[in-house]
Design a protein around this motif. Structure first.
Motif, PDB file in Angstrom:
ATOM      1  N   ARG A   1      54.627  22.207 -38.136  1.00 21.87           N
ATOM      2  CA  ARG A   1      53.544  23.068 -38.665  1.00 21.87           C
ATOM      3  C   ARG A   1      52.499  23.363 -37.596  1.00 21.87           C
ATOM      4  NH1 ARG A   1      52.557  19.981 -42.944  1.00 21.87           N
ATOM      5  NH2 ARG A   1      54.466  20.549 -43.981  1.00 21.87           N
ATOM      6  N   MET A   2      52.161  22.335 -36.818  1.00 21.25           N
ATOM      7  CA  MET A   2      51.191  22.524 -35.731  1.00 21.25           C
ATOM      8  C   MET A   2      51.710  23.552 -34.737  1.00 21.25           C
ATOM      9  SD  MET A   2      48.451  20.728 -36.090  1.00 21.25           S
ATOM     10  CE  MET A   2      48.433  20.928 -37.842  1.00 21.25           C
ATOM     11  N   GLU A   3      53.016  23.462 -34.470  1.00 17.35           N
ATOM     12  CA  GLU A   3      53.620  24.389 -33.529  1.00 17.35           C
ATOM     13  C   GLU A   3      53.571  25.811 -34.066  1.00 17.35           C
ATOM     14  OE1 GLU A   3      54.347  24.254 -30.556  1.00 17.35           O
ATOM     15  OE2 GLU A   3      55.256  26.229 -30.468  1.00 17.35           O
ATOM     16  N   GLU A   4      53.837  25.946 -35.356  1.00 17.46           N
ATOM     17  CA  GLU A   4      53.777  27.292 -35.948  1.00 17.46           C
ATOM     18  C   GLU A   4      52.361  27.844 -35.868  1.00 17.46           C
ATOM     19  OE1 GLU A   4      55.278  26.839 -39.875  1.00 17.46           O
ATOM     20  OE2 GLU A   4      57.348  26.625 -39.199  1.00 17.46           O
ATOM     21  N   LYS A   5      51.385  26.989 -36.129  1.00 14.09           N
ATOM     22  CA  LYS A   5      49.978  27.429 -36.066  1.00 14.09           C
ATOM     23  C   LYS A   5      49.641  27.843 -34.640  1.00 14.09           C
ATOM     24  CE  LYS A   5      47.508  25.074 -39.746  1.00 14.09           C
ATOM     25  NZ  LYS A   5      46.658  23.941 -40.105  1.00 14.09           N
TER      26      LYS A   5
END
Lengths: 370, 219
Positions: free
Chosen positions: A101-105
């Motif tokens: 999720r952090m990577e997507e953000k």
């Protein structure tokens, strides 16, 4: 059995993000513990109290004797055992999902920034920020070029801790079961507790059948413990091997500049994300197909060895990952089932390693490799 | 109707939750719902049949059981699970309302209908407060109804038609107590999670607000 679908769905996701041994452990958990418990063991213990007979007419004596003989029923004990032993894996999965999720953000922010900078025309600042962000992502465990989750740093630590806690839970529950009931259930239980007027003979229902299941579940628990220890050993051995190879390869000729550029140039070539196991079964490339992925395993392992070698050079300077592993997250990469593009010296390395490494890790191609 | 319904509802809630909210959903699934369905239900299954009084007087066992267990532990547990999961639906409804509004007006009214800001933040905070409140209410109810969280193996009953004070024996008291403590522990854990999520959200958004005002002042 339907009740275990709650846990089963969670663990399916963990299945994707696990190493080879981790997948075997999860399969053992699903089939030999949950399935057996839900289908066979429950019905065997179904009449445990109604058929618990005491040789007395004193009302209440059977109740209190049953309560003394079985403070907690075997079946409920095993349910708690499965839940507590599965929980660390879910914590790891939570961390992995958080990383994704952090990577997507981060990607979204980058895209926004790119759009903004293109408007303003400030290229250099954007490039700097991008490279910084990429380095950040790599530290967290995300490979930009390959689009994969790489098990390193905190994610790998979480994985190792989850295995350690899992092992501790298994030991605790095995010891707990031994302390509570010993190994075998006796047919006769002699009970002396008020309101029973004297020591009373109480007879357990279906003791032999219950013993069979008790021994089976104990054996499966020991097997799971062994698998957890094997996974720990596997991770630890790789780390030690990597550290050894790093200490041998630390040479003054290796310039930092070359180290920095090497991964960028080599990464797209050195390994491609391993395809999804299901898709590879139908691949026309006979060399990499097997009904039970043993060849996939050695292919994956040797790819990982190649990865580690290249990363070993890059990490000699920096903080370096504990152990690397790669996993395909993007569906586009997963659909590629053709032979992966290995670097030129791959096959020579492969042969060298396939002779040296006797470890038969029956990996599947979509395994998290270490 | 089975618990799968609740599971599906909560899976929808998971999408619009914060990190701590997701941990809460996982705790509710794993440690409460699963334990209830896989273990606890079976313990309390035959509690009335196995409740035995030291008397042959017909009807005595019935009245004694009814006196000591007005609402069975397991039914309270089920009610608690349902009540505690329901406030999360407020968030789902609000997001659905936002998406519906966007459809009606045929334009993008919100940057992201699922993002917790503006009105949705207040709905989320209210749902957290409700969840915490209901947890506490049920814990207090358990405590008051059964005089603490202990389950004795013997209770004395002298309600008509029992002719004298009769010894009545509860089945599987130790096992029931273990799972009751488990229930209390997971409830407390959920309360802690809800409170920390509440404080995290309040803190985060007050900082955001403060910074916005600060920027405006400077501009």
């Amino acid at each position: 059995m339907g009740e275990w679908s709650f846990l089963g769905d969670f663990l399916e996701k963990v299945h994707k993000h696990s190493t080879v041994v981790g997948k075997v452990w999860l399969t053992v958990l699903f089939i030999f513990r949950m399935l057996v418990l839900g289908t066979a063991a429950e019905s065997s213990w179904g009449d445990e109290q109604s058929d618990f007979m005491c040789d007395t007419q004193q009302p209440g004596c059977e109740n209190v004797c049953y309560d003394k003989a079985f403070p907690i029923s075997h079946v409920r004990f095993w349910v708690l055992q499965i839940i507590f032993v599965s929980t660390p894996s879910l914590v790891y999965m939570g961390h992995a999902m958080h990383t994704v999720r952090m990577e997507e953000k981060r990607k979204m922010k980058e895209a926004e920034l790119e759009a903004q900078e293109k408007k303003n025309g400030g290229d250099t600042y954007y490039q700097q920020k991008c490279s910084l962000a990429e380095k950040e992502a790599k530290l967290c465990g995300w490979d930009e070029a390959g689009g994969q989750i790489i098990l390193r740093g905190s994610l790998l630590n979480t994985y190792v801790y989850s295995i350690l806690i899992r092992t501790a839970m298994e030991v605790a529950f095995i010891v707990g079961q031994y302390v509570l009931y010993g190994i075998f259930l006796e047919t006769l239980y002699i009970c002396q507790r008020a309101p029973c007027p004297h020591p009373v003979n109480c007879y357990v229902s279906r003791p032999t059948e219950k013993n069979v299941f008790i021994v089976f579940m104990l054996a499966v628990a020991v097997l799971s413990l062994f698998l957890s220890l094997a996974e720990l050993y596997h991770l630890g051995w790789k780390k030690a091997k990597e550290r050894c190879s790093r200490s041998y390869k630390a040479s003054p000729s290796t310039a930092p500049g070359r180290l920095e550029s090497a991964p960028q140039a080599e990464r797209p070539q050195m390994y491609t994300p391993p395809p999804d196991f299901n898709q590879c079964l139908s691949s026309p490339n006979g060399k990499f197909i097997s009904p039970f992925s043993n060849k996939m395993a050695s292919q994956q392992n040797t790819a990982n060895f190649a990865t580690e070698r290249v990363h070993g050079q890059e990490d000699a300077a920096g903080e370096g990952p504990f152990i690397k592993s790669s996993y395909v997250e993007s569906p586009e990469a997963a659909s590629e089932c053709a032979a992966p593009a290995f670097p030129e010296n791959y096959f020579s390395e492969k042969r060298r390693f396939s002779k040296a490494s006797r470890a038969s890790s029956k990996a599947r191609s979509d395994d998290l490799s270490v | 109707m089975s618990w799968v319904f609740l599971r599906d509802l909560l899976s929808g809630v998971n999408k619009y939750s914060t990190g701590i909210g997701r941990i809460w959903v996982a705790v509710v699934f794993m440690f409460r719902l699963l334990v209830y369905v896989a273990a606890a239900e079976n313990i309390w299954k035959h509690e009335h049949d196995e409740f035995e009084c030291n008397i042959k007087q017909p009807g005595c066992e019935n009245v004694c059981f009814d006196h000591f267990f007005p609402v069975s532990h397991i039914r309270l547990w089920a009610l608690q699970l349902i009540m505690v999961s329901t406030p999360s639906l407020l968030v789902v409804f609000h997001v659905a309302y936002r998406e519906n509004r966007e459809k009606q007006h045929n334009q993008k009214l919100y940057r992201n209908p699922g993002k917790i800001d503006g009105g949705l933040l207040y709905t989320y905070l209210i749902s957290l407060i409700l969840k915490t409140g209901l947890e506490i209410v049920f814990l207090v109810l358990f405590y008051k109804l059964y005089n603490g969280f202990k389950i004795p193996h013997l209770v004395k009953c002298d309600i008509k038609p029992c002719p004298n004070t009769v010894d009545c024996y509860i089945s599987k008291p130790t096992e029931k107590m273990i799972f009751l403590y488990f229930l209390v522990a997971t409830s407390c854990l959920c309360i802690v999670l809800n409170l920390s999520e509440l404080s995290y959200l309040i803190f985060k958004y007050s900082i955001k607000c403060y910074l916005k005002r600060h920027m405006k002042k400077h501009q």
